[in-house]
Design an enzyme around this catalytic site. Structure first.
Site, mmCIF file in Angstrom:
data_model
loop_
_atom_site.group_PDB
_atom_site.id
_atom_site.type_symbol
_atom_site.label_atom_id
_atom_site.label_comp_id
_atom_site.label_asym_id
_atom_site.label_seq_id
_atom_site.Cartn_x
_atom_site.Cartn_y
_atom_site.Cartn_z
ATOM 1 N N GLY A 84 0.861 -1.173 0.000
ATOM 2 C CA GLY A 84 0.000 0.000 0.000
ATOM 3 C C GLY A 84 0.896 1.221 0.000
ATOM 4 N N CYS A 120 5.485 -5.902 1.728
ATOM 5 C CA CYS A 120 5.785 -4.472 1.652
ATOM 6 C C CYS A 120 5.068 -3.707 2.771
ATOM 7 C CB CYS A 120 5.457 -3.936 0.264
ATOM 8 S SG CYS A 120 6.216 -2.343 -0.041
ATOM 9 N N TYR A 121 4.105 -2.851 2.457
ATOM 10 C CA TYR A 121 3.381 -2.166 3.534
ATOM 11 C C TYR A 121 2.781 -3.184 4.502
ATOM 12 C CZ TYR A 121 -0.082 0.600 6.040
ATOM 13 O OH TYR A 121 -0.819 1.190 7.022
ATOM 14 N N HIS A 170 8.722 -7.610 -3.122
ATOM 15 C CA HIS A 170 7.503 -8.105 -3.788
ATOM 16 C C HIS A 170 7.748 -9.473 -4.428
ATOM 17 C CE1 HIS A 170 4.957 -4.527 -3.378
ATOM 18 N NE2 HIS A 170 6.104 -3.869 -3.366
ATOM 19 N N GLU A 206 5.604 -11.333 -5.695
ATOM 20 C CA GLU A 206 4.630 -11.598 -6.761
ATOM 21 C C GLU A 206 5.074 -11.089 -8.128
ATOM 22 O OE1 GLU A 206 4.447 -9.419 -4.413
ATOM 23 O OE2 GLU A 206 3.374 -7.588 -4.954
ATOM 24 N N SER A 237 -21.972 -12.287 -27.425
ATOM 25 C CA SER A 237 -21.320 -11.394 -28.384
ATOM 26 C C SER A 237 -20.281 -12.140 -29.213
ATOM 27 C CB SER A 237 -20.634 -10.256 -27.627
ATOM 28 O OG SER A 237 -19.538 -10.777 -26.881
ATOM 29 N N GLY A 238 -19.893 -13.318 -28.746
ATOM 30 C CA GLY A 238 -18.792 -14.008 -29.416
ATOM 31 C C GLY A 238 -17.460 -13.673 -28.768
ATOM 32 N N GLY A 239 -17.471 -12.756 -27.786
ATOM 33 C CA GLY A 239 -16.276 -12.474 -26.995
ATOM 34 C C GLY A 239 -16.038 -13.644 -26.044
ATOM 35 N N ASP A 267 -15.733 -13.988 -22.757
ATOM 36 C CA ASP A 267 -16.523 -14.125 -21.526
ATOM 37 C C ASP A 267 -17.942 -14.627 -21.805
ATOM 38 O OD1 ASP A 267 -14.246 -13.048 -20.469
ATOM 39 O OD2 ASP A 267 -15.084 -11.048 -20.169
ATOM 40 N N LYS A 282 -9.331 -13.520 -16.113
ATOM 41 C CA LYS A 282 -9.436 -13.755 -17.555
ATOM 42 C C LYS A 282 -8.732 -15.048 -17.987
ATOM 43 C CE LYS A 282 -10.907 -11.580 -21.329
ATOM 44 N NZ LYS A 282 -12.175 -10.835 -21.386
#
Ligand code: XMP
Length: 508
Positions: free
Chosen positions: A54, A81-82, A168, A170, A222-224, A226, A366
């Site tokens: 943070g 970190c924070y 970090h 990550e 939509s074909g997207g 998701d 995603k």
């Protein structure tokens, strides 16, 4: 199911931390620190907690703090970190601001033995980004890593399973960062790794079979990626009780509408209604050149078209949406929740009468949605689809939109994409734009005065910033030659070499 809590104190990497946990097949959820109490944390039986970074300093009055009791809850904690400084502060350690400024970037680090640092070399590189540091570790804690400038690069109280790292783990710049997280998750928290996408599919399908029974569910497809994954997943659970409405506004890429219909309607056997609304959209767009106006008209017309079709179906109990996890995560800073409504179907709930909203993908990132898509055997073209704006080619045709322009752009775009893909060139998003600039050319012995096609290709991780892609000249050359030869009325092809910022990815 095992769960790790990512307790968010406003760090910029909170989503990344959760994704890193999930890469280890462990479910992680992000909660702002002020939205969950120690009691709730105990009730939810988390296997472990990660305090995020943070931007604050622990001694600032306005800085985010947390109930000390959490350190005594018997749940393993990793502070980053924070989050590390906060843990030290809560346990009565001493934090100080570095006199000679911040420690930032790749930094050499020296580890000593602990469960967190098991099986990693004694010396390596970590990624630091801090000004404050832990000067004195709290009673019961020991230092397990140092850097040349930071006396406490990591500390722990093994008896209480409390760990903290100033760096970090990550981010990929930290060598062995993934191993450190693994040591925490498996070694300290004793997770087994039960968050698997095939199990997610099984669980979700079983649950919906049970809860939805005979309810009628409606989805805007939509074909997207998701909405496609959402549709196939729901179809597996409730079959023909799911109706998908696919509004084809005529502004899709070449053959895309037919491909969506063929894949989902025929191959997967979904109850799919394709609405061919090209004429209706084009009529609304006559004489419109202003980009925001185009977007607005298409958005509104989409809702109207969907609404009319939905009414024909009769009573709908449930409206399903392809909302995914990043859309619903709230930030750990500030009290105002910034929940984004899903862009593809935003606005729909206002116009359709239904009893409940269903968001089957709301806990997935995603990349997890794509994994589910692959497991459901949805074709790669959908699963790995590059982003495509809701208003479609309307924002890639500069100036007024006509049927002729759409066809020309679809052809040019299809040629460019095919050439780039065939050459195996690397770009995260690539397409053609039809500009409103005409220029003089010569073809055979005759003068031409045709339109200009611009090619756009970018590399990016997040689409918030992007670099123009350094495509091989041969790809550009072939695309240019084929477009001017094969697409009538084009006399010039240019390549867009602007990054974002200052430009955006789309031209409008
Ligand atoms: P810009 O042009 O803002 O685009 O740099 C960033 C990314 O977002 C995509 N984009 C959209 N996606 N609806 C969407 O779902 C939209 O209206 C829209 N407009 C832009 C764009 O393709 C790029 O990937």
């Amino acid at each position: 199911m095992e769960k790790i809590l990512v307790l968010d104190f406003g760090g910029q990497y909170n989503q990344l931390i959760a994704r890193r946990v999930r890469e280890n097949q462990i479910y992680a959820e992000i909660k702002p620190y002020h939205k969950i109490s120690v009691r709730e944390i105990r009730e939810k039986q988390y296997k472990g907690i990660i305090f995020t970074g943070g931007p604050n300093s622990v001694y600032d009055e306005s800085s985010p703090h947390y109930d000390k009791e959490i350190l005594e809850a018997g749940i393993p904690i990793l502070g980053i970190c924070y989050g590390a400084q906060l843990m030290a502060y809560m346990a009565d350690g001493v934090i100080e601001s570095a006199k000679d400024g911040s420690e930032y970037g790749k930094t050499k680090i020296y580890y000593t033995e602990s469960k967190l640092t098991e099986n990693i070399p004694k010396e390596s590189i970590c990624f630091m980004s801090h000004t404050d540091y832990i000067k004195t570790v709290p009673a019961g804690f020991k230092v397990i890593a140092t850097t040349d400038n930071c006396p406490t690069a990591a500390m722990c109280n093994e008896e209480k399973a409390l760990y903290a790292v100033q760096f970090h783990p990550e981010v990929t710049h930290t060598e062995y960062g993934k191993e450190i997280l693994k040591n925490f998750l498996f070694g300290v928290c004793k997770c087994q790794g039960d968050w698997k996408m095939d199990e997610f599919i099984e669980r979700t399908v079983a649950e919906y079979k049970n809860t939805l029974k005979d309810k009628k569910v409606l989805l805007a497809l939509s074909g997207g990626v998701d909405s496609s994954v959402c549709a196939v997943l729901l179809h597996k659970a409730i079959g023909s009780n799911l109706t998908c409405i696919f509004v084809d506004h005529g502004l899709l890429r070449k053959d895309e509408g037919d491909f969506v219909e063929k894949t989902f309607g025929k191959q997967f056997g979904l109850n799919l209604i394709r609405v061919n609304a090209e004429e209706r959209f084009l009529k609304k767009l006559i004489g419109v050149t202003e980009p925001e106006q185009k977007r607005k008209i298409i958005g509104e017309e989409f809702i109207r078209t969907f609404e009319e079709e939905a009414k024909k179906i009769g009573k709908v109990h449930v409206l399903a949406q392809g909302t995914i996890y990043p859309d619903i995560i709230e930030s750990g800073l500030g009290d105002s929740a910034t929940i984004k409504s899903h862009h593809n179907v935003g606005g729909l709930p206002d116009v359709i009468a239904f009893d409940e909203i269903l968001e089957p993908l709301r806990y997935l990132f995603k990349d997890e949605v794509r994994e589910v898509g692959e497991k459901l055997q949805i074709p790669k073209e959908f699963v790995w689809r590059q982003p495509f704006p809701g208003p479609g080619l309307a924002v890639r045709i500069i100036g007024e939109i006509t049927k002729e322009k759409i066809t020309a752009l679809q052809e040019a775009d299809s040629i460019f994409r095919a050439e780039l893909e065939q050459a195996g060139a690397k770009a995260n998003q690539y397409f053609a734009v039809l500009t409103d600039t005409r220029s003089v050319g010569v073809m055979g012995d005759a003068r031409t005065y045709g339109v200009t096609i611009a090619l756009r290709a970018v590399t990016t991780d997040d689409f918030m910033t992007a670099e123009w892609a350094r495509l091989p000249y041969t790809v550009l050359e072939r695309a240019s030659a084929r477009i001017t030869n094969e697409v009538g009325g084009v006399s010039r092809v240019v390549y867009d070499i602007t990054s974002k910022p200052p430009a955006t990815v789309e031209w409008e």
